[in-house]
Design a protein around this motif. Structure first.
Motif, mmCIF file in Angstrom:
data_model
loop_
_atom_site.group_PDB
_atom_site.id
_atom_site.type_symbol
_atom_site.label_atom_id
_atom_site.label_comp_id
_atom_site.label_asym_id
_atom_site.label_seq_id
_atom_site.Cartn_x
_atom_site.Cartn_y
_atom_site.Cartn_z
ATOM 1 N N UNK A 137 0.826 -1.218 0.000
ATOM 2 C CA UNK A 137 0.000 0.000 0.000
ATOM 3 C C UNK A 137 0.855 1.262 0.000
ATOM 4 N N UNK A 138 0.371 2.267 -0.716
ATOM 5 C CA UNK A 138 1.051 3.564 -0.790
ATOM 6 C C UNK A 138 0.463 4.504 0.275
ATOM 7 N N UNK A 139 1.302 5.345 0.835
ATOM 8 C CA UNK A 139 0.851 6.309 1.848
ATOM 9 C C UNK A 139 0.940 7.721 1.293
ATOM 10 N N UNK A 140 0.299 8.675 1.991
ATOM 11 C CA UNK A 140 0.329 10.066 1.536
ATOM 12 C C UNK A 140 1.668 10.733 1.830
ATOM 13 N N UNK A 141 2.409 10.145 2.782
ATOM 14 C CA UNK A 141 3.725 10.671 3.183
ATOM 15 C C UNK A 141 3.669 12.066 3.794
ATOM 16 N N UNK A 142 2.652 12.319 4.588
ATOM 17 C CA UNK A 142 2.581 13.562 5.367
ATOM 18 C C UNK A 142 3.205 13.281 6.729
ATOM 19 N N UNK A 143 3.851 14.272 7.306
ATOM 20 C CA UNK A 143 4.479 14.108 8.627
ATOM 21 C C UNK A 143 3.432 13.659 9.650
ATOM 22 N N UNK A 144 2.252 14.304 9.606
ATOM 23 C CA UNK A 144 1.204 13.987 10.586
ATOM 24 C C UNK A 144 0.614 12.587 10.364
ATOM 25 N N UNK A 202 -18.752 5.417 14.208
ATOM 26 C CA UNK A 202 -17.948 6.644 14.163
ATOM 27 C C UNK A 202 -17.890 7.176 12.724
ATOM 28 N N UNK A 203 -17.377 8.409 12.590
ATOM 29 C CA UNK A 203 -17.197 8.998 11.256
ATOM 30 C C UNK A 203 -15.795 8.682 10.756
ATOM 31 N N UNK A 204 -15.698 8.185 9.534
ATOM 32 C CA UNK A 204 -14.376 7.895 8.976
ATOM 33 C C UNK A 204 -14.266 8.497 7.574
ATOM 34 N N UNK A 205 -13.014 8.657 7.122
ATOM 35 C CA UNK A 205 -12.805 9.101 5.737
ATOM 36 C C UNK A 205 -12.017 8.024 4.986
ATOM 37 N N UNK A 206 -12.184 8.035 3.667
ATOM 38 C CA UNK A 206 -11.365 7.191 2.795
ATOM 39 C C UNK A 206 -10.745 8.131 1.770
ATOM 40 N N UNK A 207 -9.456 7.983 1.507
ATOM 41 C CA UNK A 207 -8.784 8.843 0.526
ATOM 42 C C UNK A 207 -8.475 8.024 -0.720
ATOM 43 N N UNK A 208 -8.877 8.539 -1.886
ATOM 44 C CA UNK A 208 -8.582 7.854 -3.147
ATOM 45 C C UNK A 208 -9.811 7.789 -4.030
ATOM 46 N N UNK A 209 -9.614 7.413 -5.300
ATOM 47 C CA UNK A 209 -10.746 7.374 -6.219
ATOM 48 C C UNK A 209 -10.739 6.148 -7.114
ATOM 49 N N UNK A 255 -6.284 4.789 0.513
ATOM 50 C CA UNK A 255 -6.421 3.764 -0.542
ATOM 51 C C UNK A 255 -6.020 4.384 -1.879
ATOM 52 N N UNK A 256 -4.730 4.706 -2.006
ATOM 53 C CA UNK A 256 -4.272 5.473 -3.183
ATOM 54 C C UNK A 256 -3.311 4.660 -4.062
ATOM 55 N N UNK A 257 -3.419 3.354 -3.991
ATOM 56 C CA UNK A 257 -2.599 2.534 -4.876
ATOM 57 C C UNK A 257 -1.468 1.827 -4.143
ATOM 58 N N UNK A 258 -0.593 1.238 -4.919
ATOM 59 C CA UNK A 258 0.431 0.353 -4.366
ATOM 60 C C UNK A 258 1.791 0.554 -5.012
ATOM 61 N N UNK A 259 2.832 0.123 -4.310
ATOM 62 C CA UNK A 259 4.185 0.102 -4.875
ATOM 63 C C UNK A 259 4.678 -1.340 -4.892
#
Ligand code: NAP
Length: 314
Positions: A118-125, A148-155, A242-246
């Motif tokens: 899995x690929x990450x956003x690579x933000x410090x936080x 609870x409220x959750x978010x998913x990142x990616x398309x 969920x932004x892809x893979x390496x």
């Protein structure tokens, strides 16, 4: 102490490509050794419903499918090692592969099926809240976000599948996508748009994850509009990336030819790499299809090609 094993064929990785290669190689009486790796069973072990792997009239579960592949590989004579390859040397023959537990394989051929991660956003936080609200696997961690409220990142397909899956637990799921169009298949998009628990925020990316220090917990995300740069805060206790893979190829750097995204290059219509006798199958060489069934098909090709190579050199 190092224990040397001399063999015809070593298969590195235990996803659909690796197990299929093992089944074919074992049935060709090549007595293959398969080294399972860090995530035995590969990406399908962190999936739930599988409805596109042919041969099953009813929906099956990813972990169950991988367990069946393992059983089949063992039954036909594969030697399976729960171990991790830490070093390879492909400069001379036989090829060498050393493992974490001190095994050293001297093998006439090698099949690489180490998959992708899995690929990450690579933000410090992001680093701060990984495992404390941020995850790359809804199947593994969705359960912790009940009501609870959750978010998913990616398309892409992964993001949409994760969002749909999370509605089983979360009270609300917000999909954050950096563009105004999804990449996911139409059928998945329809399910997403029809799900009342899911909201989509278009044209936004995550700028920062914000939360508490002790105990560490995610509380909010800062979003940035990709069109006008404006920012807004969204309350959430979970974020699924969920932004892809390496491809998992760092072990083979300098040994095999790779493309600019570090996928192993193979000859056209073949799994043969830049070195004769070494083959690559599945997500480690495929950034287009990335399906369990295509990985399995490539595993079969790799075993057949290795078998032909071994018969020629013997
Ligand atoms: P993907 O198709 O490459 O999609 C990645 C998504 O993440 C894209 O929408 C991309 O946005 C976005 N993205 C990438 N980097 C980003 C960043 N830094 N910040 C924000 N967003 C970012 O990856 P995937 O969804 O993991 O799927 C991979 C492959 O597996 C695909 O071929 C897919 O069809 C397949 N797959 C199939 C199934 C299935 O058949 N059931 C399930 C899962 C995956 P852009 O769109 O703007 O580039």
């Amino acid at each position: 102490m190092i224990k040397k094993i001399q063999t015809n064929i070593v298969i590195i990785g235990s996803g659909p490509a690796g197990y299929t290669a093992a089944i074919y190689a074992a049935r060709a009486n090549l007595k293959p050794h398969l080294i399972s790796g860090l995530e035995p069973g590969g990406q399908l072990t962190i999936t739930t419903d599988v409805e596109n792997y042919p041969g099953f009239g009813d929906v099956i579960q990813g972990p169950w499918l991988m367990e069946q592949m393992k059983k089949q590989a063992l039954k036909v004579g594969t030697n399976i090692h729960s171990d991790i390859v830490t070093k390879v040397n492909f400069a001379n023959k036989p090829f060498l592969a050393s493992t974490d537990s001190g095994l050293e394989f001297e093998s006439k051929s090698i099949i690489i099926s180490t998959g992708a991660q899995a690929r990450w956003l690579n933000l410090e936080s992001e680093k701060k809240f990984k495992g404390f609200g941020i995850s790359a696997c809804a199947t593994c961690d969705g359960f912790f976000f009940k009501d609870q409220n959750v978010i998913v990142v990616g398309g892409g397909n992964s993001a949409v599948e994760e969002a749909l899956f999370l509605t089983n637990f979360a009270s609300k799921v917000t999909l954050i996508h950096r563009r105004d169009k999804l990449r996911a298949e139409k059928i998945l998009q329809d399910r997403l748009f029809n799900n009342k628990k899911i909201e989509i925020i278009w044209n936004h990316k995550v700028k920062e994850f914000i939360g508490n220090d002790g105990p560490v917990s995610l509380k909010k995300v800062k979003l940035e509009n990709t069109k006008d740069g404006s920012e807004k805060l969204l309350e959430t206790s979970g974020a699924f990336i969920a932004i892809g893979h390496d491809p998992a190829t760092s072990l083979f750097k300098g040994e095999l030819e790779m493309d600019n995204e570090n996928y192993i290059i193979t000859k056209p219509d073949s799994t043969e790499t830049s070195i004769k006798g070494i083959y690559a199958a599945g997500d480690v060489k495929d950034k287009i299809f990335r399906q369990a069934v295509t990985a399995a098909g490539m595993g079969c090709m790799a075993a057949l090609e290795a078998e032909k190579f071994l018969s020629e050199i013997d």
